[in-house]
Design an enzyme around this catalytic site. Structure first.
Site, PDB file in Angstrom:
ATOM      1  NE  ARG A 159      -3.643  -2.201   2.686  1.00 56.24           N
ATOM      2  CZ  ARG A 159      -3.422  -3.343   3.302  1.00 56.24           C
ATOM      3  NH1 ARG A 159      -2.247  -3.533   3.891  1.00 56.24           N
ATOM      4  NH2 ARG A 159      -4.338  -4.296   3.354  1.00 56.24           N
ATOM      5  CE  LYS A 201      -6.749  -0.436   4.482  1.00 51.73           C
ATOM      6  NZ  LYS A 201      -8.019  -0.751   3.789  1.00 51.73           N
ATOM      7  CG  HIS A 252      -6.036  -9.202   1.008  1.00 48.10           C
ATOM      8  ND1 HIS A 252      -6.021  -9.939  -0.162  1.00 48.10           N
ATOM      9  CD2 HIS A 252      -5.869  -7.919   0.625  1.00 48.10           C
ATOM     10  CE1 HIS A 252      -5.856  -9.141  -1.194  1.00 48.10           C
ATOM     11  NE2 HIS A 252      -5.758  -7.906  -0.742  1.00 48.10           N
ATOM     12  CE1 TYR A 302      -6.814  -7.666  -6.483  1.00 52.15           C
ATOM     13  CE2 TYR A 302      -7.775  -8.368  -4.391  1.00 52.15           C
ATOM     14  CZ  TYR A 302      -7.214  -7.384  -5.183  1.00 52.15           C
ATOM     15  OH  TYR A 302      -7.040  -6.126  -4.685  1.00 52.15           O
TER      16      TYR A 302
END
Length: 372
Positions: free
Chosen positions: A210, A237, A343, A352
């Protein structure tokens, strides 16, 4: 909000004393010493909402997230002003009307975010007795497909017209990367800037980081494993740590960048200096390292995209989607891709995979003998 912000820099004892003093002075505690905004001003309500629920002490928000919160607050404020409403006026009909307005005006992803902001504000109002009813129960969010698609909508009455995938194919990605060094216009520190931009492109493309994770990299973020392969330790995250392998091609670009700065390529886990920092207008580029910002990174990507003549919508995040898709296309196990990408749920990674499988359906069709 200044008085409350100052509290973040106090000791626990000072914090308690000052918070008690402020809340009691402003009559914001009920008989049970719970926060009560039943008689507070709207300014106090908003101030405490942002202080307690948005800009909390233990959460470091990215510039992108802060911008989104400001946008969501502005949308709500403009709606209330346009309809001559105050926060005190919000009830069942106002919630339903604003809900309808957001769903009609914004695409699903933006609408969901704006309604979530509204929900949090209403819940805070109910918890603090600013609102007497649990108004957020009447909010209904639109459904949105998770993953890496942009759904372009014409209007609320028309069907969705096109689904654009926010990723690049391998050929376009490699072509675009070659333009990252070419956008440098400055003569001072030209070599360092070119090598920095190339490294940014390689890391985006070969790690799936990211933007915030890439900008947070220090030289000490890199390390060798027992087999001698280079890895990067990042905080993703939710402050979740993960480790990402670095390809040999990217390692070479990384070391070339370090050499151009006159810095050692010896890995030092104690080195917390930023990997990427502003290089413009500095006589000594390594002397004062001010970490590169997201707007600067975004500008680099956009200028490279423009120079390459590619889709103007391409942003840093497109490289992340490209990375995940390429791993799955090359049969990297789903669980491994999930960990590399950071994730939180494998269902996100599976989206995906569904697209990869869909794109490969022609292979199965080709193997079917339909004509004798």
């Amino acid at each position: 909000m200044n008085d409350l912000t100052i509290l973040n820099h106090m000791t626990s004892e000072q914090y308690l004393m000052q918070l008690q003093k402020q809340l009691e002075h402003r009559h914001l505690l009920d008989e049970n010493r719970n926060l009560s905004l039943s008689d507070s001003s709207e300014q106090e309500f908003l101030e405490l909402f942002f202080f307690e629920k948005i800009f909390t002490q233990d959460k470091q928000l990215s510039p992108h997230t802060i911008k989104a919160y400001r946008s969501d607050a502005k949308t709500l404020l403009i709606y209330l002003m346009d309809h001559s409403l105050s926060f005190r006026d919000i009830g069942f009909p106002e919630v339903k009307a604003y809900n309808k307005y957001i769903k009609e005006k914004y695409a699903a992803k933006s609408a969901i975010r704006k309604l979530e902001f509204f929900r949090r504000l209403l819940d805070f109002g109910y918890e603090t007795q600013f609102y007497k009813a649990h108004l957020s129960t009447w909010i209904s969010k639109p459904t949105s497909k998770k993953g890496h698609h942009i759904i372009e909508e014409t209007s609320s009455e028309d069907a969705q017209t096109r689904v654009q995938v926010r990723e690049l194919n391998q050929k376009d990605a490699e072509y675009l990367i070659s333009f990252f060094p070419k956008i440098v216009k400055a003569n001072r520190n030209r070599e360092q800037l070119e090598k920095r931009n190339l490294l940014i492109a390689y890391l985006l493309y070969t790690t799936g980081l990211r933007a915030s994770e890439l900008l947070s990299l220090n030289w000490g973020s890199f390390r060798y494993n027992r087999q001698g392969h280079l890895y990067a330790d990042v905080i993703g995250k939710g402050k979740k740590p993960r480790t990402i392998p670095i390809k040999d091609e990217t390692t070479e670009v990384l070391f070339n960048y370090r050499r151009s700065l006159g810095e050692s390529i010896d890995i030092d886990p104690e080195d917390i200096s930023p990997l990427f920092f502003a290089l413009y207008n500095k006589k000594e580029p390594c002397e004062h390292k001010k970490r590169l910002t997201y707007p600067a990174l975004y500008k680099i990507v956009k200028e490279a995209v423009h120079l390459a003549g590619k889709n103007s919508n391409v942003s840093p995040h497109w490289f992340r989607h490209t990375f995940v898709t390429m791993l799955l296309e090359n049969d990297v196990p789903l669980a491994v891709v999930k960990d590399w990408a950071g994730h939180s749920d494998i269902s996100t990674t599976n989206i995906y995979l569904e697209r990869v499988n869909q794109d490969n359906t022609h292979v199965h069709l080709h193997n079917v003998n339909m004509f004798r």
